[in-house]
Scaffold this motif. Structure first.
Motif, PDB file in Angstrom:
ATOM      1  N   GLY A 287     -14.532  33.921 -13.047  1.00 17.72           N
ATOM      2  CA  GLY A 287     -13.103  33.663 -12.912  1.00 17.72           C
ATOM      3  C   GLY A 287     -12.544  34.282 -11.650  1.00 17.72           C
ATOM      4  O   GLY A 287     -13.180  34.303 -10.600  1.00 17.72           O
ATOM      5  N   GLN A 288     -11.328  34.820 -11.765  1.00 18.93           N
ATOM      6  CA  GLN A 288     -10.643  35.376 -10.603  1.00 18.93           C
ATOM      7  C   GLN A 288     -11.130  36.795 -10.313  1.00 18.93           C
ATOM      8  O   GLN A 288     -11.721  37.463 -11.159  1.00 18.93           O
ATOM      9  CB  GLN A 288      -9.142  35.396 -10.850  1.00 18.93           C
ATOM     10  N   PHE A 289     -10.843  37.247  -9.102  1.00 17.46           N
ATOM     11  CA  PHE A 289     -11.130  38.624  -8.731  1.00 17.46           C
ATOM     12  C   PHE A 289     -10.141  39.040  -7.664  1.00 17.46           C
ATOM     13  O   PHE A 289      -9.482  38.202  -7.042  1.00 17.46           O
ATOM     14  CB  PHE A 289     -12.572  38.789  -8.236  1.00 17.46           C
ATOM     15  N   ASP A 290     -10.008  40.360  -7.449  1.00 23.01           N
ATOM     16  CA  ASP A 290      -9.086  40.835  -6.428  1.00 23.01           C
ATOM     17  C   ASP A 290      -9.840  41.610  -5.356  1.00 23.01           C
ATOM     18  O   ASP A 290     -11.036  41.893  -5.483  1.00 23.01           O
ATOM     19  CB  ASP A 290      -7.950  41.666  -7.027  1.00 23.01           C
ATOM     20  N   LEU A 291      -9.139  41.941  -4.290  1.00 18.76           N
ATOM     21  CA  LEU A 291      -9.775  42.554  -3.130  1.00 18.76           C
ATOM     22  C   LEU A 291     -10.350  43.922  -3.463  1.00 18.76           C
ATOM     23  O   LEU A 291     -11.440  44.271  -2.992  1.00 18.76           O
ATOM     24  CB  LEU A 291      -8.766  42.669  -1.980  1.00 18.76           C
ATOM     25  N   GLU A 292      -9.640  44.715  -4.253  1.00 18.60           N
ATOM     26  CA  GLU A 292     -10.140  46.047  -4.592  1.00 18.60           C
ATOM     27  C   GLU A 292     -11.506  45.967  -5.259  1.00 18.60           C
ATOM     28  O   GLU A 292     -12.413  46.739  -4.932  1.00 18.60           O
ATOM     29  CB  GLU A 292      -9.164  46.755  -5.535  1.00 18.60           C
ATOM     30  N   ALA A 293     -11.635  45.059  -6.213  1.00 18.07           N
ATOM     31  CA  ALA A 293     -12.908  44.915  -6.909  1.00 18.07           C
ATOM     32  C   ALA A 293     -14.000  44.455  -5.957  1.00 18.07           C
ATOM     33  O   ALA A 293     -15.138  44.936  -6.008  1.00 18.07           O
ATOM     34  CB  ALA A 293     -12.761  43.923  -8.066  1.00 18.07           C
ATOM     35  N   VAL A 294     -13.670  43.528  -5.081  1.00 16.99           N
ATOM     36  CA  VAL A 294     -14.661  43.020  -4.123  1.00 16.99           C
ATOM     37  C   VAL A 294     -15.136  44.146  -3.205  1.00 16.99           C
ATOM     38  O   VAL A 294     -16.335  44.291  -2.938  1.00 16.99           O
ATOM     39  CB  VAL A 294     -14.073  41.859  -3.298  1.00 16.99           C
ATOM     40  N   PRO A 301     -24.433  49.461   2.581  1.00 21.40           N
ATOM     41  CA  PRO A 301     -24.822  49.748   3.967  1.00 21.40           C
ATOM     42  C   PRO A 301     -24.854  48.507   4.852  1.00 21.40           C
ATOM     43  O   PRO A 301     -24.527  48.568   6.040  1.00 21.40           O
ATOM     44  CB  PRO A 301     -26.214  50.366   3.814  1.00 21.40           C
ATOM     45  N   ASP A 302     -25.253  47.370   4.262  1.00 20.49           N
ATOM     46  CA  ASP A 302     -25.333  46.138   5.039  1.00 20.49           C
ATOM     47  C   ASP A 302     -24.019  45.369   5.055  1.00 20.49           C
ATOM     48  O   ASP A 302     -23.887  44.353   5.745  1.00 20.49           O
ATOM     49  CB  ASP A 302     -26.448  45.235   4.501  1.00 20.49           C
ATOM     50  N   LEU A 303     -23.043  45.827   4.305  1.00 19.69           N
ATOM     51  CA  LEU A 303     -21.716  45.207   4.294  1.00 19.69           C
ATOM     52  C   LEU A 303     -20.700  46.309   4.013  1.00 19.69           C
ATOM     53  O   LEU A 303     -20.259  46.496   2.878  1.00 19.69           O
ATOM     54  CB  LEU A 303     -21.632  44.106   3.231  1.00 19.69           C
ATOM     55  N   PRO A 304     -20.325  47.084   5.032  1.00 22.46           N
ATOM     56  CA  PRO A 304     -19.390  48.202   4.831  1.00 22.46           C
ATOM     57  C   PRO A 304     -18.081  47.726   4.211  1.00 22.46           C
ATOM     58  O   PRO A 304     -17.642  46.596   4.436  1.00 22.46           O
ATOM     59  CB  PRO A 304     -19.172  48.737   6.256  1.00 22.46           C
ATOM     60  N   ALA A 305     -17.475  48.612   3.438  1.00 16.58           N
ATOM     61  CA  ALA A 305     -16.233  48.253   2.744  1.00 16.58           C
ATOM     62  C   ALA A 305     -15.155  47.778   3.712  1.00 16.58           C
ATOM     63  O   ALA A 305     -14.383  46.866   3.396  1.00 16.58           O
ATOM     64  CB  ALA A 305     -15.727  49.448   1.936  1.00 16.58           C
ATOM     65  N   GLU A 306     -15.139  48.387   4.912  1.00 17.53           N
ATOM     66  CA  GLU A 306     -14.114  47.998   5.875  1.00 17.53           C
ATOM     67  C   GLU A 306     -14.367  46.614   6.471  1.00 17.53           C
ATOM     68  O   GLU A 306     -13.491  46.049   7.129  1.00 17.53           O
ATOM     69  CB  GLU A 306     -14.005  49.027   7.003  1.00 17.53           C
ATOM     70  N   SER A 307     -15.556  46.046   6.251  1.00 14.00           N
ATOM     71  CA  SER A 307     -15.869  44.701   6.760  1.00 14.00           C
ATOM     72  C   SER A 307     -15.652  43.620   5.714  1.00 14.00           C
ATOM     73  O   SER A 307     -15.716  42.428   6.031  1.00 14.00           O
ATOM     74  CB  SER A 307     -17.324  44.652   7.248  1.00 14.00           C
ATOM     75  N   VAL A 308     -15.430  44.031   4.465  1.00 10.63           N
ATOM     76  CA  VAL A 308     -15.342  43.058   3.378  1.00 10.63           C
ATOM     77  C   VAL A 308     -14.174  42.106   3.567  1.00 10.63           C
ATOM     78  O   VAL A 308     -14.294  40.889   3.355  1.00 10.63           O
ATOM     79  CB  VAL A 308     -15.253  43.789   2.023  1.00 10.63           C
TER      80      VAL A 308
END
Length: 733
Positions: A287-294, A301-308
């Motif tokens: 279903g749905q999701f929000d940015l915080e959860a993502v 390491p291969d996808l830093p939180a600041e790049s999400v």
């Protein structure tokens, strides 16, 4: 880029030097549905010279823009020209492809762009660019220059992302509406099996098939093609591996449309590496999701939180992820088909289990936060967010049940969500999950005990005393054995609640007072504790001590106001309204019930809603509007089956209904009363609440000024000495 379009000098023929009015291909099968979308595109092409239709692969962009272009063809003196760019892999060949589509030949060594500009400068035509996403930068540059240099040119583009040019109007193309999807499936099915018709036997499976395929036209057409060898039911049963099943597009279709896998894979190839990685990891959501959860679940390491956020924005731009704004805030989702494609890629990386555990851990924390915040001013936000996250919460419980070592997490989660099951009208689903998680053994006593008392609570509210006492007795015995005083307090509380709804008022009062003492000793104060006070007030009030009942609920009211609590307040207001009506204050009772009803409806709390409706029906009858009272009774009767045993089978809770029916029948007669009830039974809960909140007391001759005025500060008066007009004494309550 908006401008009025001049009329065609030659509407029925091409301008000088133009060999034809366009190159739109003839439709090989019937165009189905999309009437609203086609109307929108026709309107937008009058407002802007650049309209871009964006959407996920297979959603029908090509067919939709081609049809829209054909419908507006007469607006353009020099015709409508389709440029298919999916097969053009080199940006250097872009201008040549456009020139070829326009039928231009130029043997000079001039740049192809110069040839295009010369040809288009004075022409009024619509250029349709399809499948440009892999050449987006080059295409944007070309379109920008063409629109600047050719003032009568319009462009209708279709792709998975916009061109992002000034003046561009983006039009997201959603999957087909249910009826359109059914019509498309039936039409394409009849093309492969001329005897195919939608009948009572196959309509249900066809509708479910369309729903499971998200209304994506490509998927529907491929599914219809399978009817050469399979029935509709067989296609539906095999959808678990939809990418393998749905193959074999027509020989003349574009290569990327040969299978659903390649249709969506086309989008995948256009994604940057971080976007592909995020796509795969987003597949763990339901279903749905929000940015915080993502950011928490999908980062690493291969996808830093600041790049999400950047990666998510890229997927939004390419229509892989869809944005949805709701009461819970800005949310995102993927179509099931797109999500399953990402899940295959995630499985290929061997990272599925780790991501699912991260997903589970996030939503355990989310549920804990919600439970704490439920008792506070953000209660409405908690209800909205928890409701929107329910698919993910289900997934978290399922994940926890897969391992014996994690069963306690499923039990903890199901118990922690008591506010969602009880406070937000989800008793049935709550009962399912609580019973389900308790089927498994767990050495973690606290989690199991919490699930047990919540199960008992839900069973009480559903009118199932056998199920309730079974769960609560087990909880009390185990809590006493292991010394869990908190679980014991809740079990005693809910056992008192059971006594209340089964009309054992003395025992209810005893147990609820015991529970409140235990809560005080523990320092416990939350919505459950306030509900224990309200339930104690109900027990006291049903025994006739309305003074004590009102005093208890006024205290609850003050605490609710201090903490911003609304849910427990709605029940306190119900009791205060009960007391006000008994004290011959129907006007004040109506005011209190209106507030209670509005709160209950906001939280989708059907129990609170239907109790308020039942009492409001009696208020309405006492005020002299018997017809409306009958309607409200009928509306309440329609809601009860969605809650549980009507009025808990309780004589005390059922007395207002009996009183109301007696009054209404006396005034109306049997036939008009039954007619009113039937009319109310046709109202859905939303309509019933709207009607109840809009209703006003009936005005009878000489009634003005006959009722007492409002109570100062909203406080309830002491009981009146005389019974209500036309009623027996207090014993009838």
């Amino acid at each position: 880029m908006q401008r009025p379009q001049p009329p065609c000098a030659s509407p029925d023929g091409p301008s000088p030097g133009t060999a034809a009015r366009g190159n739109l291909p003839a439709e090989l099968n019937r165009f189905v549905g999309r009437e609203n979308e086609l109307a929108d595109l026709g309107r937008l092409l009058r407002e802007s010279r650049l309209v871009t239709v964006v959407g996920v692969g297979g959603v029908g962009k090509t067919r939709c823009v081609s049809r829209a272009a054909a419908l507006v063809e007469k607006r353009y003196c020099d015709g409508v020209w389709l440029v298919e760019l999916s097969a053009v892999h080199d940006a250097e060949l872009l201008e040549h492809a456009v020139a070829d589509a326009l039928g231009l030949t130029d043997h000079t060594n001039r740049p192809a762009r110069a040839t295009l500009l010369e040809h288009l400068t004075d022409r009024q035509l619509l250029l349709v660019l399809d499948g440009f996403e892999h050449l987006v930068d080059a295409c944007a540059g070309l379109v920008r220059e063409l629109l600047r240099r050719a003032p009568q040119l319009s462009v209708l583009a279709a792709g998975r992302l916009p061109l992002e040019l000034d003046g561009e109007i983006g039009y997201p193309l959603a999957p087909m509406a249910d009826d359109d999807a059914m019509a498309l499936f039936a039409d394409r099915a009849a093309a492969v099996r001329p005897d195919f018709r939608l009948t009572e036997d196959n309509r249900g499976s066809a509708r479910e098939l369309c729903r499971r395929l998200d209304g994506i036209p490509l998927a529907l057409e491929l599914a219809a093609g399978r009817l050469r060898a399979l029935s509709t039911d067989q296609v539906l049963q095999r959808l678990d591996d939809r990418f393998r099943l749905l193959t074999g597009g027509s020989r003349g279709s574009l290569a990327r449309h040969q299978t659903l896998r390649t249709a969506i894979g086309w989008s995948h190839e256009l994604c940057a590496p971080e976007q592909r990685l995020l796509w795969a990891r987003l597949s763990v959501f339901a279903g749905q999701f929000d940015l915080e959860a993502v950011e928490y679940i999908c980062s690493g390491p291969d996808l830093p939180a600041e790049s999400v956020l950047d990666a998510l924005t890229g997927l939004l731009t390419q229509s892989v992820v869809l944005r949805e704004d709701s009461a819970a805030g800005t949310r995102y989702r993927m179509l099931d088909t797109v999500r399953e494609y990402g899940a295959e890629w995630l499985a290929a990386t061997g990272d599925t289990d780790r991501l699912r555990r991260r997903h589970r851990d996030w939503f355990l924390g989310f549920a804990t936060w919600c439970e704490l915040d439920w008792f506070g001013p953000r209660q409405g936000e908690v209800a909205a967010r928890a409701g929107s996250e329910l698919p993910n919460l289900r997934l978290a419980m399922e994940c926890s049940l897969e391992s014996p070592d994690d069963v306690h997490l499923a039990q903890h989660l199901a118990g922690t969500l008591w506010f969602l099951w009880v406070g937000c009208g989800r008793l049935s689903e709550g009962r399912y999950w609580l019973a389900h998680v308790l089927e498994e053994e767990s050495p973690h006593d606290a989690a199991r005990l919490k699930a047990l008392w919540v199960l008992g609570h839900v069973a009480v509210l559903q009118g199932d005393p056998v199920g309730a006492i079974s769960a609560l007795q087990e909880c009390r015995e185990e809590a006493d054995r292991v010394g869990d005083e908190t679980a014991l307090a809740y079990a005693v509380h809910r056992t008192g609640c059971l006594a209340l709804v089964t009309d054992d008022m003395l025992r209810a009062e005893e147990l609820l007072q015991d529970a409140l003492r235990r809560y005080r000793d523990l320092g416990e104060l939350n919505s459950n504790v306030l509900m224990a006070q309200v339930e104690l007030a109900m027990a006291v009030g049903f025994r006739g001590d309305l003074e004590a009942a009102a005093t208890i609920c006024e205290e609850v009211r003050e605490i609710c106001e201090d903490h911003g609590e609304q849910w427990a307040l709605s029940y306190a207001l119900y009791v205060l309204a009960y007391a006000a009506l008994k004290r011959e204050r129907p006007d004040h009772a109506r005011e209190l019930l209106g507030e209670s009803l509005a709160i209950g409806h906001t939280f989708d709390d059907l129990l609170g809603t239907v109790l308020a409706l039942e009492l409001l029906a009696l208020v309405t009858a006492v005020e002299g509007n018997a017809t409306e009272a009958a309607v409200l009774q009928g509306a309440a009767e329609r809601i009860w089956p969605s809650v549980g045993l009507p009025l808990f089978g309780s004589a005390h809770y059922g007395r207002p209904r009996a009183e109301c029916e007696e009054l209404a029948r006396q005034e109306l007669g049997d036939a008009p009363y039954e007619s009113g009830r039937r009319a109310g039974g046709r109202l859905d809960p939303d309509a019933a609440v709207t009607r109840a909140l809009a209703s006003r007391p009936a005005q009878r001759p000489g009634a003005e000024g006959s009722r007492p005025g409002p109570v100062p500060d909203g406080r309830t008066r002491k009981p009146a000495a005389s019974p209500m007009p036309g009623r027996g004494g207090p014993e009838r309550w």
